[in-house]
Design an enzyme around this catalytic site. Structure first.
Site, PDB file in Angstrom:
ATOM      1  N   GLU A 294      -0.344   2.713   6.950  1.00 14.95           N
ATOM      2  CA  GLU A 294      -0.471   3.840   6.011  1.00 14.95           C
ATOM      3  C   GLU A 294      -1.048   5.059   6.710  1.00 14.95           C
ATOM      4  O   GLU A 294      -0.626   6.192   6.467  1.00 14.95           O
ATOM      5  CB  GLU A 294      -1.321   3.465   4.796  1.00 14.95           C
ATOM      6  CG  GLU A 294      -0.868   2.208   4.059  1.00 14.95           C
ATOM      7  CD  GLU A 294       0.618   2.157   3.733  1.00 14.95           C
ATOM      8  OE1 GLU A 294       1.232   3.218   3.563  1.00 14.95           O
ATOM      9  OE2 GLU A 294       1.163   1.029   3.672  1.00 14.95           O
TER      10      GLU A 294
ATOM     11  N   ALA B 175       0.842  -1.191   0.000  1.00 10.98           N
ATOM     12  CA  ALA B 175       0.000   0.000   0.000  1.00 10.98           C
ATOM     13  C   ALA B 175       0.879   1.244   0.000  1.00 10.98           C
ATOM     14  O   ALA B 175       2.099   1.137   0.140  1.00 10.98           O
ATOM     15  CB  ALA B 175      -0.908   0.013   1.227  1.00 10.98           C
ATOM     16  N   MET B 176       0.234   2.408  -0.176  1.00 13.64           N
ATOM     17  CA  MET B 176       1.002   3.651  -0.261  1.00 13.64           C
ATOM     18  C   MET B 176       0.277   4.798   0.435  1.00 13.64           C
ATOM     19  O   MET B 176      -0.916   5.010   0.246  1.00 13.64           O
ATOM     20  CB  MET B 176       1.247   3.988  -1.746  1.00 13.64           C
ATOM     21  CG  MET B 176       2.025   5.266  -1.955  1.00 13.64           C
ATOM     22  SD  MET B 176       3.699   5.143  -1.253  1.00 13.64           S
ATOM     23  CE  MET B 176       3.969   6.856  -0.812  1.00 13.64           C
ATOM     24  N   GLU B 177       1.054   5.551   1.228  1.00 12.47           N
ATOM     25  CA  GLU B 177       0.498   6.562   2.134  1.00 12.47           C
ATOM     26  C   GLU B 177       0.279   7.938   1.509  1.00 12.47           C
ATOM     27  O   GLU B 177       0.296   8.943   2.233  1.00 12.47           O
ATOM     28  CB  GLU B 177       1.440   6.700   3.336  1.00 12.47           C
ATOM     29  CG  GLU B 177       2.814   7.357   3.043  1.00 12.47           C
ATOM     30  CD  GLU B 177       3.939   6.375   2.752  1.00 12.47           C
ATOM     31  OE1 GLU B 177       3.638   5.230   2.348  1.00 12.47           O
ATOM     32  OE2 GLU B 177       5.118   6.748   2.908  1.00 12.47           O
TER      33      GLU B 177
HETATM   34  N1  ARG Z   1       5.718   3.720   1.510  1.00 11.71           N
HETATM   35  C1  ARG Z   1       5.022   2.501   1.218  1.00 11.71           C
HETATM   36  C2  ARG Z   1       4.778   1.828   2.553  1.00 11.71           C
HETATM   37  O1  ARG Z   1       5.609   1.204   3.124  1.00 11.71           O
HETATM   38  C3  ARG Z   1       5.769   1.588   0.323  1.00 11.71           C
HETATM   39  C4  ARG Z   1       5.716   1.948  -1.106  1.00 11.71           C
HETATM   40  C5  ARG Z   1       6.974   1.656  -1.803  1.00 11.71           C
HETATM   41  N2  ARG Z   1       6.745   1.391  -3.167  1.00 11.71           N
HETATM   42  C6  ARG Z   1       7.702   1.087  -4.008  1.00 11.71           C
HETATM   43  N3  ARG Z   1       7.389   0.811  -5.222  1.00 11.71           N
HETATM   44  N4  ARG Z   1       8.958   1.040  -3.666  1.00 11.71           N
HETATM   45  O2  ARG Z   1       3.771   2.001   3.137  1.00 11.71           O
HETATM   46 ZN    ZN Z   2       5.468   2.408   5.051  1.00 14.04          ZN
END
Ligand code: ARG
Ligand code: ZN
Length: 870
Positions: free
Chosen positions: A297, A261-263
């Site tokens: 997230e 997932a992505m924040e």
């Molecule tokens: N920031 C995201 C999380 O840990 C991870 C996303 C990283 N995505 C990537 N394609 N490297 O919640």
């Molecule tokens: Zn994260």
């Protein structure tokens, strides 16, 4: 070429305001940007060159303050657009054309199913438009989306919806996010989505609208995520004093996603497998994972978004801290002891091998080629352990003060791991200079502990020695600060008052701080030699070697007040017996001692069902490689299986009566009690199949047919696939597919579960699945469920003597690299640790890597393959 931490410098210019206009056309997308750029106060460079990142873009036009630039005004290459500017403040406008429907890398703007979505972390934004695509450039974003209203009636971006109109069959939506943010937090979604709404009232009384957008068919799968979200919001207020800051919080589920997932600010995007659930379609494990990831997230809104990272070397500043936050959240929502032992198992199975392999890196690495390769268990899980150690050393209250100071001081800024430690130093007065080696040095420390009891003096001296073997980056290892939580116990399991005058020991939290290469501590006033319960709750991420006798371990299993350590001692004995079984035969006396300890625990009403289930699980094969380097992994797997069968036989009577007396969970609830019952029941069923065979295969068949929830249905299916006859398991798989074919989340489980069967046909099965009409190489979840599950979960198949498993993985990785480099680089993981295996195997693995190295590879795969070959 590598990027180095020591080369960090602020940019001479910074973007302050970002206006984006997306024209979503059927064949392509036009992105018009208008950037307000000024000189950077933080920079002392007098360079006049503005460098924008961009990749795979068609540049259609670029202007400064309305003056169109021509070829001679800038330098354009495949990664950057460089412009000499003679102004301190200006507006840059730019138009690029991109092709989201051809984007199989799933970075930047792409199409998943019928919807547009984005993934910009870490460096995906540069695939959308030319930009200062780095986390220390923060700007205020306004985003306009223009799309066909029939196909894309819902158009979302970060922040608040300013306006939405429909003109000539096009929807035009404008979004504004008042919080300055780096480009990696940008998000856009457009599609034909339905919305489930909820609300949360913050501690200060603000009303937050919660909206979860999914495809129509998933409308009924949102409740658990929304409930988890509300629990997260409340928890972050109570435990960290952090309140949500916008009036709207959105979650979107997409089927094609490289990670979990992505924040993105105000618009979290999730892999559908990490957010959609109903009791009928998702297991307890999935429910728990969703709760944890939704929390993760959400918590990023403070640890990541409000306070972001200065550069990608600091990634663990947000990820390690946020994993620690989500782990504590999950521990508070469910069973704390179980959450901890699960996390420790995970660390040992994944992070310890990484730290011992060719991709070993520090929690704050000092160099990388491709940052996507550094979204690792070291950055995330070891990073979380490092934060946990700080809390252990400071205690809960000071730690909270430190986190308050950190958030207040660095709000709206891009910070470093040093800044985090600085805040902890300020509030505690502790000098944490040496502690910071956990950030800068890779490798898992070996901590050896020995004891000496002096009867006449009535003292116990505990001596510790630490040593960290050199890791891939060859950096010298200085001693770490290792907080060892311990307790002294008498032979009845009663806690003893510990007395010592050593400043390295804090009796408040029972932590002994080992800071030297060799160090000892003496406890006095002891009538008899106590048993020592060491490294309670796994207080430091080390490989512990102590001098406890088997009898002492069995005593701890039965009576340590620390639940984690009871499980841990049991694991240590299992490991010892598995290794005995590899070279020789298992020590019968040890086996019987463990057997009677387990019999007692299994009937103890005070022990949680989930803990009982965990006590019956044998450690994973890879953990044995850490104790006995280069041991034959197939011999380990065989010995482990024999031990499991022997245990099942020896405990059969106890297991049977326990199985019969466990209550039935008629109505599905996701609470730790019901989860514990289902977990134990299904664990017992496997052992009963091992000890009593057919009768319990029939039980599993009946459970498979009658189950009203996915936890029980999938557990039964797994057992039928693993232990059933060819006929039985094929039949169950067919019925399961019939029932669930149209459900993407369950379908993934159907693919995955087939990898648990350990006959000699695993490779045939995995190859057949790749040709299945429902398999898609473009979908990372399916790739992971088939190829990943084979390479990581089917030891017999992947490590087959003839090397066929390795060869197969090499071919698959090559195929995938052309589509999705991030996924290819991750999938090759099981091969790159070739040096941990016995020489014959290692050489076969290496040969596959060498072949790959001769091919044209993406930057992602190139880095991993080449580092594994030096
Ligand atoms: N920031 C995201 C999380 O840990 C991870 C996303 C990283 N995505 C990537 N394609 N490297 O919640
Ligand atoms: Zn994260």
């Amino acid at each position: 070429t590598a990027i180095l931490l020591e080369d960090y410098a602020p940019t001479p210019y910074v973007t302050k305001e970002t206006f984006l206009d997306f024209e979503l056309q059927s064949e392509y997308t036009l992105v018009h940007s208008r950037l307000t750029i000024v000189r950077n106060e933080k920079s002392n460079s007098d360079s006049n060159t503005l460098i924008l990142n961009g990749s795979e873009l068609e540049l259609l036009s670029v202007s400064i303050d309305g003056k169109v630039l021509t070829d001679s005004d800038y330098v354009l290459n495949s990664e950057t657009l460089s412009i000499n500017v003679d102004k301190d403040a200006f507006v840059l406008e730019c138009t690029t054309r991109i092709y989201p429907d051809k984007n199989t890398a799933l970075e930047g703007l792409y199409i998943s199913g019928g919807m547009y979505c984005t993934q910009c972390e870490a460096e995906g934004f540069r695939r959308i438009t030319y930009f200062q695509d780095r986390p220390d450039v923060l700007s205020v974003f306004t985003t306009r989306i223009n799309a066909d209203v029939e196909q894309y009636p819902v158009a979302l971006s970060n922040g608040n919806l300013v306006s939405q109109t429909i003109e000539n069959g096009r929807v035009i939506a404008e979004w504004h996010d008042p919080f300055p943010k780096p480009s990696y937090l940008f998000a856009l979604v457009a599609g034909d989505l339905v919305c489930q709404e909820d609300a949360f009232i913050t501690q200060s009384g603000r009303n937050i609208a919660l909206k979860m957008y999914v495809e129509q068919e998933n409308e009924h799968k949102c409740e658990h995520a929304l409930e988890s979200l509300k629990r997260s919001m409340k928890w972050d207020e109570e435990v960290y004093g952090r309140e949500y800051d916008l009036d709207l919080f959105m979650i979107v589920a997409v089927d094609h996603f490289n990670m979990g997932a992505m924040e993105n600010k105000g618009l979290n995007i999730f892999n559908s497998s990490c957010v959609l659930a109903t009791p009928e379609t998702a297991t307890d494990e999935a429910f728990a994972r969703i709760e944890g990831i939704v929390g993760h997230e959400y918590f990023h809104n403070w640890s990541g978004n409000r306070v972001t990272c200065r550069d990608w070397f600091q990634l663990s500043l947000k990820e390690g801290f946020t994993v620690f936050r989500d782990a504590e959240f999950s521990a508070d929502m469910g069973s704390r002891a179980v959450k901890r032992l699960e996390d420790v198992s995970f660390l040992r199975q994944h992070q310890f091998p990484e730290d011992a392999g060719p991709m070993a890196h520090a929690v704050r690495p000092s160099s990388y080629m491709e940052i996507s390769n550094f979204y690792t268990v070291t950055i995330y899980e070891k990073g979380s352990e490092v934060v946990r150690m700080l809390r252990t050393m400071l205690g809960e209250q000071l730690f909270r003060k430190g986190s308050d100071l950190y958030f207040d001081t660095f709000d709206g800024q891009a910070a470093t791991t040093d800044d985090f430690v600085w805040a902890m130093e300020q509030v505690s007065g502790q000098d944490l200079t040496q502690f910071k080696r956990w950030h800068s040095q890779a490798g898992t420390p070996r901590l050896s502990i020995s004891r000496e009891f002096n009867e006449s003096e009535k003292t116990l001296t505990i001596s510790a020695k630490q040593h960290t073997p050199p890791s891939a980056d060859h950096s010298p290892k200085e001693p770490f600060v290792i907080p060892v939580q311990l307790g002294l116990i008498d032979d009845q399991g009663r806690a003893l008052q510990e007395i010592t005058y050593d400043a390295s020991y804090s009796s408040d939290n029972q932590v002994w701080l080992v800071t030297q290469e060799e160090q000892s501590i003496t406890f006095s006033n002891l009538e008899t030699m106590p048993v020592v319960s060491l490294l309670r709750d796994f207080s430091a991420p080390v490989l512990l070697m102590d001098d406890l006798s088997d009898q002492e371990r069995v005593l701890l299993i039965g009576s340590d007040s620390n639940g984690f350590n009871r499980w841990e001692q049991c694991q240590i004995i299992y490991k010892k017996m598995i290794l005995q079984g590899v070279t020789d035969s298992v020590d019968d006396a040890l086996f019987s001692a463990l057997e009677s300890a387990l019999k007692q625990l299994l009937v103890d009403k005070k022990v949680e069902n989930a803990v009982k289930a965990e006590l019956l699980k044998l450690p994973a094969e890879v953990e044995l490689l850490q104790l006995s380097p280069k041991v034959d992994i197939l011999a380990v797997a065989a010995s482990r299986k024999r031990l499991m069968s022997r245990l099942a036989a020896a405990l059969s009577a106890t297991l049977t009566s326990l199985y019969q007396t466990l209550p039935v969970t008629e109505v599905y609830r996701f609470d730790s009690e019901s989860v514990g019952i289902r977990k134990l029941k299904n664990e017992l069923l496997e052992l009963l199949i091992l000890s009593d065979g057919d009768q319990y295969i029939e039980r599993a068949s009946a459970q498979f047919t009658q189950a009203n929830n996915m936890t029980d249905q999938l557990a039964a299916l797994r057992l039928l696939v693993k232990y059933g006859s060819e006929q039985v398991y094929q039949d169950a798989l067919d019925r399961f597919l019939d029932q669930w074919e149209s459900d993407a989340q369950v379908l993934e489980q159907w693919f995955r579960v087939q990898m648990v069967r350990t006959d000699d046909k695993a490779l045939d099965r995995v190859s057949a699945l790749l040709n299945h009409r429902l398999f898609e190489y473009q979908n990372p979840n399916k790739v992971r469920a088939v190829i990943g599950a084979f390479a990581m979960g089917n030891i017999e198949g992947f490590h087959a003597e003839d090397g066929s498993g390795y060869h197969f993985l090499g071919m698959q990785v090559e195929t995938l690299d052309a589509l999705n480099p991030q996924i290819a680089a991750r999938l090759v993981g099981p091969l790159v640790k070739w040096q941990s295996y016995d020489d014959a195997r290692g050489q076969k693995m290496k040969a596959v890597l060498t072949q790959l190295a001769g091919k044209e590879l993406s930057k992602d795969l190139y880095e991993v393959v080449n580092k594994s070959l030096v």
